[in-house]
Design an enzyme around this catalytic site. Structure first.
Site, mmCIF file in Angstrom:
data_model
loop_
_atom_site.group_PDB
_atom_site.id
_atom_site.type_symbol
_atom_site.label_atom_id
_atom_site.label_comp_id
_atom_site.label_asym_id
_atom_site.label_seq_id
_atom_site.Cartn_x
_atom_site.Cartn_y
_atom_site.Cartn_z
ATOM 1 C CE LYS A 107 0.651 -2.086 4.309
ATOM 2 N NZ LYS A 107 0.157 -3.030 4.888
ATOM 3 C CD GLU A 131 -9.456 -6.968 -3.321
ATOM 4 O OE1 GLU A 131 -10.158 -6.669 -4.087
ATOM 5 O OE2 GLU A 131 -9.596 -6.162 -2.064
ATOM 6 C CB VAL A 134 -7.042 -1.420 1.009
ATOM 7 C CG1 VAL A 134 -8.067 -0.796 1.891
ATOM 8 C CG2 VAL A 134 -6.046 -0.529 0.156
ATOM 9 N N GLY A 136 -6.518 -6.314 3.956
ATOM 10 C CA GLY A 136 -6.201 -7.721 3.682
ATOM 11 C C GLY A 136 -7.259 -8.632 3.201
ATOM 12 C CD GLU A 192 2.467 -2.113 7.480
ATOM 13 O OE1 GLU A 192 3.217 -2.202 6.739
ATOM 14 O OE2 GLU A 192 1.528 -3.050 7.624
ATOM 15 C CG ASP A 203 -1.088 0.358 7.393
ATOM 16 O OD1 ASP A 203 -0.366 -0.414 6.374
ATOM 17 O OD2 ASP A 203 -2.026 -0.326 7.530
ATOM 18 C CE LYS A 207 -3.597 -1.374 5.224
ATOM 19 N NZ LYS A 207 -3.665 -1.941 6.662
HETATM 20 N N1 HSE Z 1 -0.321 -3.463 9.640
HETATM 21 C C1 HSE Z 1 -1.201 -3.687 8.999
HETATM 22 C C2 HSE Z 1 -2.489 -3.869 9.836
HETATM 23 C C3 HSE Z 1 -1.238 -4.700 7.992
HETATM 24 O O1 HSE Z 1 -2.297 -3.604 10.949
HETATM 25 O O2 HSE Z 1 -3.627 -3.509 9.487
HETATM 26 C C4 HSE Z 1 -2.221 -4.948 7.010
HETATM 27 O O3 HSE Z 1 -2.321 -4.225 5.968
#
Ligand code: HSE
Length: 438
Positions: A107, A131, A134, A136, A192, A203, A207
């Site tokens: 991302k 896919e 964003v 998972g 991460e 993060d 997204k």
């Molecule tokens: N570090 C991210 C989270 C991982 O905790 O959502 C998935 O993108």
């Protein structure tokens, strides 16, 4: 079954939680996958800086030099799951120039360099599928790009960082320490590589950048997202919010307004009776408000090996199906045709409209509340609820005020005036509040 030459050959770059999960899933579900694609998918080359004892790569070529994978002439599709934006950017660029399709979970790479990478891919007739970038295992990219393609999307609000949501949930329910919960999320493979990306909202901002482009047909603009994390959130505010009928969630919000687009990530009070306020732990959810369908909510596991591998492999299946059909079978990278993206302005945070939760620490003297409410009324700010708590420090009382919707600029002016009052001690705590109604 198909002839051997029909096999689609895949290279995986990165053998961490996500890469290992995707490799395993391709083996476990190989038969079902081939039934869906019409062609078997085989991993022929892995680029990884070290081996993993729990992943058997004995049947696959493994290179320490990750660029060997994109230079391998037999690889048709490169799965980039190494993360980061420097080597990964070079690697994806090389893959595109070599005529290979790319599937990525990255991302940060797309939010920061996606405009140029998508344009390059379009020029070279290859596809970048993302896919897994964003939420998972929640197929939100496909929802925005295809499922809701007939709609005008007006707003979306998402819990899109599992680690942050897990930390908030554990702190609230079990009174656990921030660092202790973070360590657990790291051990489970959710966080991460640099966990400040999770707790400072970076993060989620990556997204949100991607979701907003897909929703509104605008270029990716990560630098314009207003970003605030959860690291300064006080447990006392979680408790007071709850007393007033709200939960605090770390939300990514994107909203189309007549003046421009709001793009913001921050802790947010939401009414406790909203479905999304019941999203706990590492789970993700995205609420989409669109016309004519109305609100729709997408929920599921947003991180971890299995859910992220599910999205990676679904992308691989899509790319393989499109390879059968030719380029015409593909949807545009950002949902809208590349020459139909609009330059709609993204609003600075002072221009956004939202409601607020304020916590003031006031000297317990007659007239203090009257001064505070006068400042609010001078700025045209209406009060929704007000709560004064018993004194917990000598001669001081916490006062909690919930306001109606106002422009952030007016609220900041009111806060500056309140903080200048002699009887207001400390900074005023300000948390944005969204009712998430239509
Ligand atoms: N570090 C991210 C989270 C991982 O905790 O959502 C998935 O993108």
């Amino acid at each position: 079954m198909q002839a051997k030459q029909d096999v689609v050959k895949v290279g995986i770059v990165g053998l961490g939680t996500v890469g290992g999960g995707a490799f395993r899933l391709l083996q476990e579900n190989a038969h079902e996958i081939a039934r869906r694609t019409g062609r078997p998918i085989e991993v022929v080359h892995i680029g990884a800086r070290s081996d993993r004892p729990d992943v058997d790569t004995s049947q696959v070529k493994v290179s320490r030099d990750v660029f060997a994978v994109v230079q391998d002439p037999q690889v048709d599709i490169v799965v980039e799951v190494m993360g980061g934006t420097t080597t990964a950017r070079e690697l994806v660029t090389q893959a595109i120039l070599a005529g290979k399709h790319v599937v990525t979970a990255n991302k940060a790479l797309l939010a920061e360099h996606g405009n140029e990478l998508f344009a390059l891919a379009e020029r070279h007739g290859v596809y970048i599928a993302f896919e897994a970038a964003v939420a998972g295992g929640v197929p939100i990219i496909k929802v925005l790009r295809e499922g809701l393609a007939a709609n005008r999307i007006d707003a979306l609000a998402g819990i899109i960082n599992g680690t942050g949501n897990y930390i908030l949930s554990e702190m609230r329910d079990k009174g656990r320490d921030f660092q202790d919960v973070l360590k657990e999320a790291q051990a489970l493979g959710y966080a991460e590589a640099d966990p400040t990306f999770d707790v400072e909202g970076i993060d989620a901002a990556h997204k949100l950048t991607i979701l907003a482009s897909l929703a509104f047909g605008i270029p990716l603009q990560f630098s314009k997202v207003y970003t605030e994390g959860i690291s300064r959130l006080a447990v006392i505010d979680v408790a007071y919010a709850s007393e007033l009928g709200y939960s605090i969630k770390h939300l990514g919000l994107a909203r189309r307004t007549p003046a421009g687009i709001e793009l913001r990530v921050h802790p947010t009070l939401i009414p406790s009776d909203r479905l999304i306020s019941h999203v706990h732990g590492v789970k993700n959810a995205v609420l989409v408000q669109s016309h004519p369908v109305g609100p729709t909510l997408y929920y599921g596991a947003g991180a971890g090996a299995g859910p992220t591998a599910s999205a990676i492999v679904a992308d691989l299946i899509d790319v393989v199906r499109a390879m059968r059909e030719g380029h015409g079978g593909r949807v545009p990278h950002l949902a809208f045709q590349p020459d139909a993206l609009y330059d709609t302005p993204v609003l600075p945070v002072e221009a956004v409209h939202t409601a607020y939760y304020l916590r003031l620490q006031a000297n317990d003297r007659p007239g203090v509340l009257a001064e505070v409410t006068r400042i609010l009324s001078d700025q045209g700010i209406s009060i929704e609820a007000i709560l004064q708590k018993p004194a917990h420090a000598a001669g001081q009382v916490p006062v909690i005020i919930v306001t109606k919707i106002v422009q952030e600029r007016a609220m900041n002016q009111a806060l500056a005036r309140m903080e200048a009052l002699e009887d207001i001690v400390d900074r005023v705590v300000k948390i944005r509040l969204e009712n998430l109604d239509a």
